[in-house]
Design a protein around this motif. Structure first.
Motif, PDB file in Angstrom:
ATOM      1  N   PRO A   1       0.804  -1.235   0.000  1.00  0.00           N
ATOM      2  CA  PRO A   1       0.000   0.000   0.000  1.00  0.00           C
ATOM      3  C   PRO A   1       0.836   1.284   0.000  1.00  0.00           C
ATOM      4  CG  PRO A   1      -0.837  -1.551   1.633  1.00  0.00           C
ATOM      5  CD  PRO A   1       0.478  -2.087   1.165  1.00  0.00           C
ATOM      6  N   ALA A   2       2.109   1.176   0.393  1.00  0.00           N
ATOM      7  CA  ALA A   2       2.981   2.358   0.426  1.00  0.00           C
ATOM      8  C   ALA A   2       3.705   2.578  -0.887  1.00  0.00           C
ATOM      9  CB  ALA A   2       4.006   2.220   1.557  1.00  0.00           C
ATOM     10  N   TYR A   3       3.561   1.641  -1.815  1.00  0.00           N
ATOM     11  CA  TYR A   3       4.364   1.714  -3.043  1.00  0.00           C
ATOM     12  C   TYR A   3       4.036   2.953  -3.876  1.00  0.00           C
ATOM     13  CZ  TYR A   3       7.032   0.047  -7.046  1.00  0.00           C
ATOM     14  OH  TYR A   3       7.960  -0.070  -8.047  1.00  0.00           O
ATOM     15  N   PHE A   4       2.765   3.207  -4.109  1.00  0.00           N
ATOM     16  CA  PHE A   4       2.408   4.385  -4.910  1.00  0.00           C
ATOM     17  C   PHE A   4       2.660   5.704  -4.172  1.00  0.00           C
ATOM     18  CE2 PHE A   4      -0.660   7.644  -6.222  1.00  0.00           C
ATOM     19  CZ  PHE A   4      -0.252   7.839  -7.534  1.00  0.00           C
ATOM     20  N   PRO A   5       2.245   5.853  -2.904  1.00  0.00           N
ATOM     21  CA  PRO A   5       2.497   7.135  -2.219  1.00  0.00           C
ATOM     22  C   PRO A   5       3.967   7.528  -2.168  1.00  0.00           C
ATOM     23  CG  PRO A   5       0.913   5.840  -0.984  1.00  0.00           C
ATOM     24  CD  PRO A   5       1.443   4.942  -2.065  1.00  0.00           C
ATOM     25  N   ILE A   6       4.871   6.535  -2.093  1.00  0.00           N
ATOM     26  CA  ILE A   6       6.302   6.853  -1.991  1.00  0.00           C
ATOM     27  C   ILE A   6       6.957   6.932  -3.370  1.00  0.00           C
ATOM     28  CG2 ILE A   6       8.545   6.044  -1.153  1.00  0.00           C
ATOM     29  CD1 ILE A   6       7.132   4.870   1.255  1.00  0.00           C
ATOM     30  N   SER A   7       6.745   5.915  -4.192  1.00  0.00           N
ATOM     31  CA  SER A   7       7.452   5.887  -5.481  1.00  0.00           C
ATOM     32  C   SER A   7       6.784   6.755  -6.538  1.00  0.00           C
ATOM     33  CB  SER A   7       7.568   4.444  -5.999  1.00  0.00           C
ATOM     34  OG  SER A   7       6.283   3.889  -6.208  1.00  0.00           O
ATOM     35  N   GLY A   8       5.484   7.052  -6.383  1.00  0.00           N
ATOM     36  CA  GLY A   8       4.790   7.886  -7.367  1.00  0.00           C
ATOM     37  C   GLY A   8       5.461   9.233  -7.593  1.00  0.00           C
ATOM     38  N   PRO A   9       5.675  10.040  -6.529  1.00  0.00           N
ATOM     39  CA  PRO A   9       6.373  11.326  -6.711  1.00  0.00           C
ATOM     40  C   PRO A   9       7.782  11.161  -7.273  1.00  0.00           C
ATOM     41  CG  PRO A   9       5.276  11.263  -4.581  1.00  0.00           C
ATOM     42  CD  PRO A   9       5.187   9.880  -5.145  1.00  0.00           C
ATOM     43  N   LEU A  10       8.467  10.075  -6.898  1.00  0.00           N
ATOM     44  CA  LEU A  10       9.829   9.848  -7.403  1.00  0.00           C
ATOM     45  C   LEU A  10       9.820   9.539  -8.891  1.00  0.00           C
ATOM     46  CD1 LEU A  10      11.283   7.676  -4.488  1.00  0.00           C
ATOM     47  CD2 LEU A  10      11.401  10.150  -4.794  1.00  0.00           C
ATOM     48  N   VAL A  11       8.814   8.778  -9.339  1.00  0.00           N
ATOM     49  CA  VAL A  11       8.696   8.469 -10.770  1.00  0.00           C
ATOM     50  C   VAL A  11       8.434   9.742 -11.561  1.00  0.00           C
ATOM     51  CG1 VAL A  11       7.270   7.302 -12.494  1.00  0.00           C
ATOM     52  CG2 VAL A  11       7.963   6.087 -10.437  1.00  0.00           C
ATOM     53  N   ILE A  12       7.514  10.575 -11.069  1.00  0.00           N
ATOM     54  CA  ILE A  12       7.207  11.836 -11.753  1.00  0.00           C
ATOM     55  C   ILE A  12       8.450  12.711 -11.845  1.00  0.00           C
ATOM     56  CG2 ILE A  12       5.881  13.983 -11.607  1.00  0.00           C
ATOM     57  CD1 ILE A  12       3.668  12.362 -10.226  1.00  0.00           C
ATOM     58  N   ALA A  13       9.172  12.841 -10.725  1.00  0.00           N
ATOM     59  CA  ALA A  13      10.370  13.689 -10.711  1.00  0.00           C
ATOM     60  C   ALA A  13      11.469  13.133 -11.610  1.00  0.00           C
ATOM     61  CB  ALA A  13      10.879  13.835  -9.281  1.00  0.00           C
ATOM     62  N   SER A  14      11.604  11.810 -11.651  1.00  0.00           N
ATOM     63  CA  SER A  14      12.676  11.217 -12.469  1.00  0.00           C
ATOM     64  C   SER A  14      12.397  11.349 -13.962  1.00  0.00           C
ATOM     65  CB  SER A  14      12.855   9.743 -12.104  1.00  0.00           C
ATOM     66  OG  SER A  14      11.713   8.994 -12.469  1.00  0.00           O
ATOM     67  N   LEU A  15      11.115  11.504 -14.333  1.00  0.00           N
ATOM     68  CA  LEU A  15      10.770  11.637 -15.752  1.00  0.00           C
ATOM     69  C   LEU A  15      10.686  13.084 -16.210  1.00  0.00           C
ATOM     70  CD1 LEU A  15       8.046   8.852 -16.114  1.00  0.00           C
ATOM     71  CD2 LEU A  15      10.434   8.775 -16.850  1.00  0.00           C
ATOM     72  N   LEU A  16      10.954  14.024 -15.307  1.00  0.00           N
ATOM     73  CA  LEU A  16      10.944  15.433 -15.691  1.00  0.00           C
ATOM     74  C   LEU A  16      12.079  15.721 -16.675  1.00  0.00           C
ATOM     75  CD1 LEU A  16      10.349  17.240 -12.270  1.00  0.00           C
ATOM     76  CD2 LEU A  16       8.760  17.120 -14.184  1.00  0.00           C
ATOM     77  N   PRO A  17      11.879  16.642 -17.620  1.00  0.00           N
ATOM     78  CA  PRO A  17      12.974  17.046 -18.533  1.00  0.00           C
ATOM     79  C   PRO A  17      13.937  17.989 -17.816  1.00  0.00           C
ATOM     80  CG  PRO A  17      10.967  18.247 -19.063  1.00  0.00           C
ATOM     81  CD  PRO A  17      10.594  17.268 -17.990  1.00  0.00           C
ATOM     82  N   HIS A  18      14.923  17.437 -17.123  1.00  0.00           N
ATOM     83  CA  HIS A  18      15.864  18.242 -16.340  1.00  0.00           C
ATOM     84  C   HIS A  18      16.817  19.009 -17.261  1.00  0.00           C
ATOM     85  CE1 HIS A  18      14.543  16.257 -12.673  1.00  0.00           C
ATOM     86  NE2 HIS A  18      14.670  15.105 -13.298  1.00  0.00           N
ATOM     87  N   SER A  19      17.305  20.128 -16.744  1.00  0.00           N
ATOM     88  CA  SER A  19      18.242  20.951 -17.518  1.00  0.00           C
ATOM     89  C   SER A  19      19.696  20.644 -17.181  1.00  0.00           C
ATOM     90  CB  SER A  19      17.967  22.440 -17.258  1.00  0.00           C
ATOM     91  OG  SER A  19      18.089  22.730 -15.879  1.00  0.00           O
ATOM     92  N   ALA A  20      19.927  19.856 -16.121  1.00  0.00           N
ATOM     93  CA  ALA A  20      21.287  19.513 -15.707  1.00  0.00           C
ATOM     94  C   ALA A  20      21.341  18.044 -15.306  1.00  0.00           C
ATOM     95  CB  ALA A  20      21.737  20.404 -14.554  1.00  0.00           C
ATOM     96  N   VAL A  21      22.557  17.510 -15.192  1.00  0.00           N
ATOM     97  CA  VAL A  21      22.734  16.091 -14.888  1.00  0.00           C
ATOM     98  C   VAL A  21      22.483  15.800 -13.409  1.00  0.00           C
ATOM     99  CG1 VAL A  21      24.411  14.206 -14.814  1.00  0.00           C
ATOM    100  CG2 VAL A  21      24.343  15.736 -16.790  1.00  0.00           C
ATOM    101  N   LYS A  22      22.920  16.688 -12.516  1.00  0.00           N
ATOM    102  CA  LYS A  22      22.827  16.416 -11.077  1.00  0.00           C
ATOM    103  C   LYS A  22      21.395  16.180 -10.594  1.00  0.00           C
ATOM    104  CE  LYS A  22      27.160  18.531  -9.541  1.00  0.00           C
ATOM    105  NZ  LYS A  22      27.787  19.581  -8.692  1.00  0.00           N
ATOM    106  N   PRO A  23      20.413  17.024 -10.978  1.00  0.00           N
ATOM    107  CA  PRO A  23      19.035  16.731 -10.562  1.00  0.00           C
ATOM    108  C   PRO A  23      18.521  15.400 -11.094  1.00  0.00           C
ATOM    109  CG  PRO A  23      19.222  18.992 -11.333  1.00  0.00           C
ATOM    110  CD  PRO A  23      20.503  18.309 -11.682  1.00  0.00           C
ATOM    111  N   ALA A  24      18.903  15.064 -12.338  1.00  0.00           N
ATOM    112  CA  ALA A  24      18.487  13.788 -12.919  1.00  0.00           C
ATOM    113  C   ALA A  24      19.063  12.612 -12.125  1.00  0.00           C
ATOM    114  CB  ALA A  24      18.934  13.701 -14.379  1.00  0.00           C
ATOM    115  N   LEU A  25      20.342  12.711 -11.742  1.00  0.00           N
ATOM    116  CA  LEU A  25      20.980  11.659 -10.937  1.00  0.00           C
ATOM    117  C   LEU A  25      20.358  11.572  -9.554  1.00  0.00           C
ATOM    118  CD1 LEU A  25      24.747  12.198 -11.852  1.00  0.00           C
ATOM    119  CD2 LEU A  25      23.366  10.174 -12.374  1.00  0.00           C
ATOM    120  N   PHE A  26      20.024  12.721  -8.966  1.00  0.00           N
ATOM    121  CA  PHE A  26      19.448  12.751  -7.616  1.00  0.00           C
ATOM    122  C   PHE A  26      18.118  12.006  -7.571  1.00  0.00           C
ATOM    123  CE2 PHE A  26      16.524  14.878  -4.623  1.00  0.00           C
ATOM    124  CZ  PHE A  26      17.182  14.596  -3.437  1.00  0.00           C
TER     125      PHE A  26
END
Length: 314
Positions: free
Chosen positions: A81-106
């Motif tokens: 039950p915790a999988y979506f509440p925790i990993s959901g925001p991380l998935v969204i953030a990881s798929l963002l079109p970042h302008s630098a490498v460090k945020p993408a790695l983070f």
């Protein structure tokens, strides 16, 4: 066979029945239950021969929060039950079109770390060698997280290091390349984190739930099934929103209102991920089956029936 596995064996025969069950098990309110309540719910499953509708809440709590191999409640953040509440925001953030490498790695590091922890805590630990996490396995987990983090950020690394300015190439790196990459990394993470199950084997049972022995063939099948389901989860979560955004950007409305593209991307990622979690968890039953002739010869003497059963893990 554990009470949880007996429940899955009775209700997990078809995809639709498993899907209905998982929609109930992924209810985030189940996270509010204490370990004592989880253990009580699990004990209830074995105290009655036939459960009624009033016991359904206890069944859901036990199936969502109790590990059938360790005999204990799962850590709070690694329960289904915790999988979506925790990993959901991380998935969204990881798929963002970042302008630098460090945020993408983070963001990739946070996502891959959580996925590695989830894979590890929900693995099959029926073999004695797997019950305790060895130093070798901890190093394997750390190496897996490091590798998947670096490869996950590869599209942004390519754009920055090669100074990609061409719109078609940027579109390829941001929208097309992440699709197979996400699916492959999800599969790779499960395969490496749970490699002990393929090396040492997992417990198999006969039709009546009696233990037959440890089978490496069943362990390999369980890991591959889980890896495939996780690849579908992340592959679809990446593919559908990216392709949807590409289509929306061609419409006149979104060409005029380009600021609406980003919110549409975030909402579509969240929606597809939320829908695909129960779908991917339902592809294979938690109690898998393997043909009698597929297991090791030394197990055949104690194996009755055409099929044997095993706990697939998650």
């Amino acid at each position: 066979m554990d009470n949880n596995l007996l429940q899955w064996k009775s209700r997990g025969q078809s995809f639709l029945s498993r899907l209905r069950t998982w929609f109930n098990l992924l209810d985030a309110t189940l996270l509010l239950s204490s370990d004592a309540e989880i253990l009580k719910a699990h004990a209830l499953l074995g105290s009655k021969e036939r459960l009624n509708e009033k016991d359904e809440a206890a069944v859901n709590l036990s199936l969502s929060s109790f590990h059938p191999d360790s005999g204990a409640a799962l850590p709070l953040i690694f329960r289904p039950p915790a999988y979506f509440p925790i990993s959901g925001p991380l998935v969204i953030a990881s798929l963002l079109p970042h302008s630098a490498v460090k945020p993408a790695l983070f963001w990739q590091f946070l996502l891959q770390s959580y996925n590695a922890g989830f894979n590890h805590m929900n693995r099959n630990t029926s073999a004695e060698e797997v019950k305790k996490t060895s130093l070798k396995h901890l190093l394997l987990i750390a190496g897996t997280v490091s590798y998947t983090t670096s490869v996950g950020a590869l599209p942004q690394i390519l754009i920055n290091r090669l100074r990609v300015r061409s719109p078609p190439l940027q579109m390829f790196c941001r929208s097309i390349l992440p699709i197979p990459l996400s699916a492959a990394l999800a599969f790779f993470s499960v395969l490496t984190i749970r490699t002990e199950e393929t090396e040492t084997g997992i417990q198999v049972f006969d039709y009546n739930g009696n233990p037959v022995g440890i089978s490496k063939a069943a362990g390999e099948k369980a890991v591959w099934e889980t890896g495939l389901s996780r690849a579908v989860l992340f592959g679809m979560t990446t593919a559908v929103p990216n392709l949807l955004v590409l289509l929306l950007q061609r419409t006149r409305f979104f060409q005029i209102n380009s600021l609406l593209v980003a919110p549409c991307r975030h909402l579509s990622v969240a929606l597809v991920f939320w829908l695909m979690i129960p779908v991917s968890f339902s592809f294979f039953s938690q109690v898998g089956t393997i043909k009698r002739e597929s297991v090791e010869e030394e197990l055949l003497a104690g194996a009755f029936g055409e099929e044997l059963y095993y706990h697939r893990g998650l």
